[in-house]
Write a protein that holds these residues in place. Structure first.
Motif, PDB file in Angstrom:
ATOM      1  N   ARG A 197       1.534   9.071 -16.747  1.00  0.00           N
ATOM      2  CA  ARG A 197       0.862   9.275 -15.463  1.00  0.00           C
ATOM      3  C   ARG A 197      -0.253   8.248 -15.278  1.00  0.00           C
ATOM      4  N   GLY A 198      -0.923   7.930 -16.375  1.00  0.00           N
ATOM      5  CA  GLY A 198      -1.958   6.904 -16.312  1.00  0.00           C
ATOM      6  C   GLY A 198      -1.381   5.557 -15.919  1.00  0.00           C
ATOM      7  N   ILE A 199      -0.176   5.271 -16.419  1.00  0.00           N
ATOM      8  CA  ILE A 199       0.482   4.014 -16.066  1.00  0.00           C
ATOM      9  C   ILE A 199       0.869   4.018 -14.592  1.00  0.00           C
ATOM     10  N   ASP A 200       1.282   5.188 -14.088  1.00  0.00           N
ATOM     11  CA  ASP A 200       1.590   5.293 -12.654  1.00  0.00           C
ATOM     12  C   ASP A 200       0.387   4.869 -11.817  1.00  0.00           C
ATOM     13  N   TYR A 201      -0.781   5.375 -12.185  1.00  0.00           N
ATOM     14  CA  TYR A 201      -2.001   5.017 -11.443  1.00  0.00           C
ATOM     15  C   TYR A 201      -2.325   3.527 -11.631  1.00  0.00           C
TER      16      TYR A 201
ATOM     17  N   PHE B  63      -0.078   1.137 -11.921  1.00  0.00           N
ATOM     18  CA  PHE B  63       0.800   0.438 -10.985  1.00  0.00           C
ATOM     19  C   PHE B  63       0.271   0.562  -9.559  1.00  0.00           C
ATOM     20  N   ALA B  64      -0.217   1.757  -9.219  1.00  0.00           N
ATOM     21  CA  ALA B  64      -0.767   1.959  -7.876  1.00  0.00           C
ATOM     22  C   ALA B  64      -1.954   1.024  -7.657  1.00  0.00           C
ATOM     23  N   GLY B  65      -2.791   0.885  -8.672  1.00  0.00           N
ATOM     24  CA  GLY B  65      -3.930  -0.022  -8.574  1.00  0.00           C
ATOM     25  C   GLY B  65      -3.489  -1.469  -8.420  1.00  0.00           C
ATOM     26  N   LEU B  66      -2.426  -1.856  -9.165  1.00  0.00           N
ATOM     27  CA  LEU B  66      -1.918  -3.220  -9.069  1.00  0.00           C
ATOM     28  C   LEU B  66      -1.371  -3.499  -7.672  1.00  0.00           C
ATOM     29  N   PHE B  67      -0.567  -2.572  -7.154  1.00  0.00           N
ATOM     30  CA  PHE B  67      -0.014  -2.757  -5.809  1.00  0.00           C
ATOM     31  C   PHE B  67      -1.131  -2.877  -4.777  1.00  0.00           C
ATOM     32  N   SER B  68      -2.165  -2.056  -4.917  1.00  0.00           N
ATOM     33  CA  SER B  68      -3.293  -2.106  -3.978  1.00  0.00           C
ATOM     34  C   SER B  68      -4.032  -3.429  -4.087  1.00  0.00           C
ATOM     35  N   ALA B  69      -4.213  -3.909  -5.332  1.00  0.00           N
ATOM     36  CA  ALA B  69      -4.901  -5.182  -5.546  1.00  0.00           C
ATOM     37  C   ALA B  69      -4.112  -6.333  -4.941  1.00  0.00           C
ATOM     38  N   PHE B  70      -2.780  -6.301  -5.121  1.00  0.00           N
ATOM     39  CA  PHE B  70      -1.948  -7.354  -4.549  1.00  0.00           C
ATOM     40  C   PHE B  70      -1.965  -7.295  -3.023  1.00  0.00           C
ATOM     41  N   ALA B  71      -2.047  -6.084  -2.475  1.00  0.00           N
ATOM     42  CA  ALA B  71      -2.138  -5.946  -1.017  1.00  0.00           C
ATOM     43  C   ALA B  71      -3.410  -6.612  -0.507  1.00  0.00           C
ATOM     44  N   LEU B  72      -4.520  -6.381  -1.201  1.00  0.00           N
ATOM     45  CA  LEU B  72      -5.795  -6.996  -0.831  1.00  0.00           C
ATOM     46  C   LEU B  72      -5.720  -8.509  -0.962  1.00  0.00           C
ATOM     47  N   LYS B  73      -5.085  -8.959  -2.044  1.00  0.00           N
ATOM     48  CA  LYS B  73      -4.963 -10.398  -2.270  1.00  0.00           C
ATOM     49  C   LYS B  73      -4.120 -11.055  -1.179  1.00  0.00           C
ATOM     50  N   ILE B  74      -3.042 -10.363  -0.768  1.00  0.00           N
ATOM     51  CA  ILE B  74      -2.192 -10.894   0.301  1.00  0.00           C
ATOM     52  C   ILE B  74      -2.973 -11.008   1.609  1.00  0.00           C
ATOM     53  N   LEU B  75      -3.773  -9.978   1.916  1.00  0.00           N
ATOM     54  CA  LEU B  75      -4.528  -9.977   3.158  1.00  0.00           C
ATOM     55  C   LEU B  75      -5.569 -11.102   3.200  1.00  0.00           C
ATOM     56  N   THR B  76      -6.053 -11.512   2.026  1.00  0.00           N
ATOM     57  CA  THR B  76      -7.070 -12.559   1.975  1.00  0.00           C
ATOM     58  C   THR B  76      -6.464 -13.931   1.706  1.00  0.00           C
TER      59      THR B  76
ATOM     60  N   LEU C  59       0.832  -1.201   0.000  1.00  0.00           N
ATOM     61  CA  LEU C  59       0.000   0.000   0.000  1.00  0.00           C
ATOM     62  C   LEU C  59       0.872   1.259   0.000  1.00  0.00           C
ATOM     63  N   TRP C  60       1.979   1.188   0.711  1.00  0.00           N
ATOM     64  CA  TRP C  60       2.919   2.324   0.687  1.00  0.00           C
ATOM     65  C   TRP C  60       3.492   2.491  -0.726  1.00  0.00           C
ATOM     66  N   MET C  61       3.787   1.370  -1.396  1.00  0.00           N
ATOM     67  CA  MET C  61       4.294   1.432  -2.762  1.00  0.00           C
ATOM     68  C   MET C  61       3.257   2.036  -3.694  1.00  0.00           C
ATOM     69  N   ALA C  62       1.974   1.721  -3.469  1.00  0.00           N
ATOM     70  CA  ALA C  62       0.905   2.291  -4.281  1.00  0.00           C
ATOM     71  C   ALA C  62       0.844   3.802  -4.095  1.00  0.00           C
ATOM     72  N   PHE C  63       0.940   4.241  -2.845  1.00  0.00           N
ATOM     73  CA  PHE C  63       0.924   5.675  -2.545  1.00  0.00           C
ATOM     74  C   PHE C  63       2.131   6.369  -3.167  1.00  0.00           C
ATOM     75  N   ASP C  64       3.291   5.702  -3.078  1.00  0.00           N
ATOM     76  CA  ASP C  64       4.518   6.292  -3.614  1.00  0.00           C
ATOM     77  C   ASP C  64       4.472   6.381  -5.131  1.00  0.00           C
ATOM     78  N   ALA C  65       3.822   5.411  -5.791  1.00  0.00           N
ATOM     79  CA  ALA C  65       3.711   5.442  -7.251  1.00  0.00           C
ATOM     80  C   ALA C  65       2.918   6.652  -7.712  1.00  0.00           C
ATOM     81  N   VAL C  66       1.894   7.041  -6.933  1.00  0.00           N
ATOM     82  CA  VAL C  66       1.084   8.211  -7.274  1.00  0.00           C
ATOM     83  C   VAL C  66       1.805   9.495  -6.900  1.00  0.00           C
ATOM     84  N   ARG C  67       2.436   9.493  -5.715  1.00  0.00           N
ATOM     85  CA  ARG C  67       3.102  10.702  -5.229  1.00  0.00           C
ATOM     86  C   ARG C  67       4.361  11.035  -6.028  1.00  0.00           C
TER      87      ARG C  67
END
Length: 213
Positions: free
Chosen positions: A190-194, A196-209, A88-96
């Protein structure tokens, strides 16, 4: 050399390694994201970090410690939480600090090799998908009654790194060529950055489940 598996086992395992490599995951997303923001140096640094993480997994598998981790609900839960928070931090960093922002200055953002390297290590070590690969999948290619089982586990783990390493390098070098073509289109980048952020977030959710078994 008692640590070497049979040819049939090695061929089957090689195919399994290839399938695992082409399956999208946090490691691959990190390689591409870092290649985009820092060029091939950053991409290769993150890949080498992930390979170092795989070395740790290999040693743990050979010693039987990773199996103990998978059997411990508490340890596995902690691993999931840490891994998910990191992604999730990586997702935030990809956008920031996305790659499109670096286009304002001619060239890419200067990155620390070792910082990116240890980021790759962190992503790899906290990825339950990799842990479960070494705990549940890798042992299928070794007979538990084999007196050289630990040696073969060590060999297969290192073979996985040697097999997927060149594939990762090719992917990173190819990604850099594509990125060079997109450099004049910051909105697309910039669209690709978002993405990647979406992918990192999705993987975070997948890891948690993810389940420990």
């Amino acid at each position: 050399m008692d640590f070497l598996p049979s040819l049939n086992v090695l061929l089957t395992y090689s195919l399994a390694c290839f399938v695992l490599f082409i399956t999208p995951g946090p490691d691959m997303s990190l390689f591409l994201a870092k290649t985009m923001s820092g060029g091939r140096k950053a991409g290769l640094a993150s890949m080498l970090g992930a390979m170092a993480g795989c070395c740790v997994h290999t040693l743990l598998a050979a010693l039987g410690l990773s199996a103990l981790l998978a059997a411990s609900v508490t340890a596995f839960t902690i691993l999931k939480i840490v891994g998910a928070l990191y992604l999730l931090w990586m997702a935030f960093d990809a956008v920031r600090n996305g790659s499109a922002l670096s286009l304002k200055e001619e060239g890419r953002v200067q990155v620390s090799f070792w910082k990116t390297f240890f980021m790759g290590v962190g992503i790899n070590l906290t990825n339950p998908k990799i842990v479960l690969f070494f705990v549940t999948f890798l042992p299928q290619f070794v007979d538990a009654a084999d007196p050289h089982a630990a040696d073969k586990l060590l060999f297969l783990g290192l073979y996985f790194i040697a097999f997927t390493g060149p594939l990762g390098a090719i992917m990173i070098l190819g990604a850099e060529k594509v990125i060079a073509l997109l450099r004049n289109h910051p909105k697309v980048m910039r669209g690709i950055d978002y993405s990647f952020a979406g992918l990192f977030s999705a993987f975070a959710l997948k890891i948690l489940t993810a389940s420990a078994r």
